[in-house]
Motif scaffolding. Sequence first.
Motif, PDB file in Angstrom:
ATOM      1  N   MET A  37       0.839  -1.203   0.000  1.00  0.00           N
ATOM      2  CA  MET A  37       0.000   0.000   0.000  1.00  0.00           C
ATOM      3  C   MET A  37       0.873   1.251   0.000  1.00  0.00           C
ATOM      4  O   MET A  37       1.980   1.253   0.525  1.00  0.00           O
ATOM      5  N   SER A  38       0.353   2.318  -0.573  1.00  0.00           N
ATOM      6  CA  SER A  38       1.093   3.567  -0.641  1.00  0.00           C
ATOM      7  C   SER A  38       0.952   4.347   0.658  1.00  0.00           C
ATOM      8  O   SER A  38       0.071   4.074   1.487  1.00  0.00           O
ATOM      9  N   ILE A  39       1.836   5.320   0.845  1.00  0.00           N
ATOM     10  CA  ILE A  39       1.744   6.191   2.016  1.00  0.00           C
ATOM     11  C   ILE A  39       0.387   6.888   2.043  1.00  0.00           C
ATOM     12  O   ILE A  39      -0.247   7.005   3.097  1.00  0.00           O
ATOM     13  N   GLN A  40      -0.083   7.329   0.887  1.00  0.00           N
ATOM     14  CA  GLN A  40      -1.383   7.996   0.829  1.00  0.00           C
ATOM     15  C   GLN A  40      -2.506   7.083   1.305  1.00  0.00           C
ATOM     16  O   GLN A  40      -3.353   7.489   2.115  1.00  0.00           O
ATOM     17  N   SER A  41      -2.513   5.839   0.827  1.00  0.00           N
ATOM     18  CA  SER A  41      -3.580   4.920   1.235  1.00  0.00           C
ATOM     19  C   SER A  41      -3.432   4.526   2.698  1.00  0.00           C
ATOM     20  O   SER A  41      -4.445   4.330   3.397  1.00  0.00           O
ATOM     21  N   ASN A  42      -2.208   4.429   3.188  1.00  0.00           N
ATOM     22  CA  ASN A  42      -2.000   4.140   4.604  1.00  0.00           C
ATOM     23  C   ASN A  42      -2.569   5.254   5.479  1.00  0.00           C
ATOM     24  O   ASN A  42      -3.216   4.993   6.501  1.00  0.00           O
ATOM     25  N   SER A  97      11.964  12.486   1.117  1.00  0.00           N
ATOM     26  CA  SER A  97      11.049  12.206   0.007  1.00  0.00           C
ATOM     27  C   SER A  97       9.752  11.577   0.494  1.00  0.00           C
ATOM     28  O   SER A  97       8.667  11.869  -0.032  1.00  0.00           O
ATOM     29  N   GLN A  98       9.839  10.716   1.520  1.00  0.00           N
ATOM     30  CA  GLN A  98       8.624  10.092   2.049  1.00  0.00           C
ATOM     31  C   GLN A  98       7.806  11.090   2.871  1.00  0.00           C
ATOM     32  O   GLN A  98       6.568  11.024   2.885  1.00  0.00           O
ATOM     33  N   ILE A  99       8.474  12.002   3.546  1.00  0.00           N
ATOM     34  CA  ILE A  99       7.760  13.056   4.279  1.00  0.00           C
ATOM     35  C   ILE A  99       6.983  13.922   3.289  1.00  0.00           C
ATOM     36  O   ILE A  99       5.812  14.247   3.509  1.00  0.00           O
ATOM     37  N   GLU A 100       7.621  14.259   2.191  1.00  0.00           N
ATOM     38  CA  GLU A 100       6.935  15.076   1.187  1.00  0.00           C
ATOM     39  C   GLU A 100       5.780  14.305   0.539  1.00  0.00           C
ATOM     40  O   GLU A 100       4.749  14.889   0.221  1.00  0.00           O
ATOM     41  N   GLU A 101       5.963  13.001   0.360  1.00  0.00           N
ATOM     42  CA  GLU A 101       4.869  12.184  -0.176  1.00  0.00           C
ATOM     43  C   GLU A 101       3.671  12.201   0.768  1.00  0.00           C
ATOM     44  O   GLU A 101       2.516  12.333   0.329  1.00  0.00           O
ATOM     45  N   ALA A 102       3.949  12.084   2.067  1.00  0.00           N
ATOM     46  CA  ALA A 102       2.869  12.151   3.056  1.00  0.00           C
ATOM     47  C   ALA A 102       2.225  13.533   3.067  1.00  0.00           C
ATOM     48  O   ALA A 102       1.002  13.668   3.191  1.00  0.00           O
ATOM     49  N   ARG A 158       1.994  15.614   0.601  1.00  0.00           N
ATOM     50  CA  ARG A 158       1.140  15.754  -0.591  1.00  0.00           C
ATOM     51  C   ARG A 158      -0.171  14.998  -0.423  1.00  0.00           C
ATOM     52  O   ARG A 158      -1.175  15.327  -1.073  1.00  0.00           O
ATOM     53  N   ALA A 159      -0.178  14.004   0.465  1.00  0.00           N
ATOM     54  CA  ALA A 159      -1.399  13.253   0.752  1.00  0.00           C
ATOM     55  C   ALA A 159      -2.249  13.939   1.827  1.00  0.00           C
ATOM     56  O   ALA A 159      -3.257  13.382   2.255  1.00  0.00           O
ATOM     57  N   ARG A 177      10.770  20.618   1.406  1.00  0.00           N
ATOM     58  CA  ARG A 177      10.426  21.927   0.843  1.00  0.00           C
ATOM     59  C   ARG A 177       8.950  22.285   1.019  1.00  0.00           C
ATOM     60  O   ARG A 177       8.573  23.442   0.874  1.00  0.00           O
ATOM     61  N   LEU A 178       8.127  21.300   1.298  1.00  0.00           N
ATOM     62  CA  LEU A 178       6.706  21.574   1.466  1.00  0.00           C
ATOM     63  C   LEU A 178       6.439  22.125   2.866  1.00  0.00           C
ATOM     64  O   LEU A 178       7.172  21.816   3.814  1.00  0.00           O
ATOM     65  N   PRO A 179       5.401  22.942   3.018  1.00  0.00           N
ATOM     66  CA  PRO A 179       5.102  23.526   4.336  1.00  0.00           C
ATOM     67  C   PRO A 179       4.516  22.477   5.281  1.00  0.00           C
ATOM     68  O   PRO A 179       3.402  21.995   5.068  1.00  0.00           O
ATOM     69  N   VAL A 180       5.279  22.108   6.304  1.00  0.00           N
ATOM     70  CA  VAL A 180       4.824  21.132   7.290  1.00  0.00           C
ATOM     71  C   VAL A 180       5.108  21.675   8.686  1.00  0.00           C
ATOM     72  O   VAL A 180       5.872  22.629   8.869  1.00  0.00           O
ATOM     73  N   THR A 181       4.492  21.048   9.678  1.00  0.00           N
ATOM     74  CA  THR A 181       4.703  21.407  11.084  1.00  0.00           C
ATOM     75  C   THR A 181       5.495  20.291  11.745  1.00  0.00           C
ATOM     76  O   THR A 181       5.198  19.110  11.552  1.00  0.00           O
TER      77      THR A 181
END
Length: 230
Positions: free
Chosen positions: A1-6, A40-45, A47-48, A69-73
């Motif tokens: 399963m993908s990070i998004q589906s998880n 890369s996995q943090i950014e994938e999450a 984006r989800a 690079r994405l805005p996260v907390t």
Amino acid sequence: MSIQSNIQDIRTRLEAACQRSNRDPNQVRLVAVSKTKPASQIEEAARAGQQLFGESYVQEFTDKREQVRLPVTWHFIGHLQSNKVKYLRGNVSMIHSVDRLSLAQEIDRQWQKIGETVDILLQVNLADEESKSGATEEAAEDLARRLATLPHLRLRGLMTLPPYCDNPEDVRPYFAQLRHLSERIAALNLPDVHMTELSMGMSHDFEVAVEEGATMVRIGTAIFGEREYP
């Protein structure tokens, strides 16, 4: 399963746990535990739709913070040495793992330098496990009184890491115990102390934690897969 589906699966299970316990799902935040996982996995999450990430190692966090690079907390959730607090200064919105006055004083000193305050949680070791950090339940109320005197941090609740049990129901008493302790500290009416957060529950037991009042669940494996060590 993908990070998004998880992530979607976890959110579905969170909502079901809230429904069982007559809670508003908006009261529970998912902290994605991203330690040992690449940027890369943090950014994938992210984006989800996942915005809140928890890191446990200071050097790893400082490296990844520059890469994402994405805005996260960011929350810091791991054992923290006083001499490394300066690297977190101004870069995390909450520290879950404050377990002693000396650490809290250093956090206060570092955030004073930038004229800001940071939210913290008091970590409690309910089972008195030698392998885990955390104040004892007996010491927690007095420590909370002392934390309330430090102007550059705000005590917002409690965190615990209970013993691992194959059956999540065996851990339920620890989650209930933390909630009761939070209520006792809230009743002290300490200045600028608001016991609104309970950080408890991980991949294998978060549903029970939610049923017992968790406001933040710290989930890594169920999102990213088994932990990878550098």
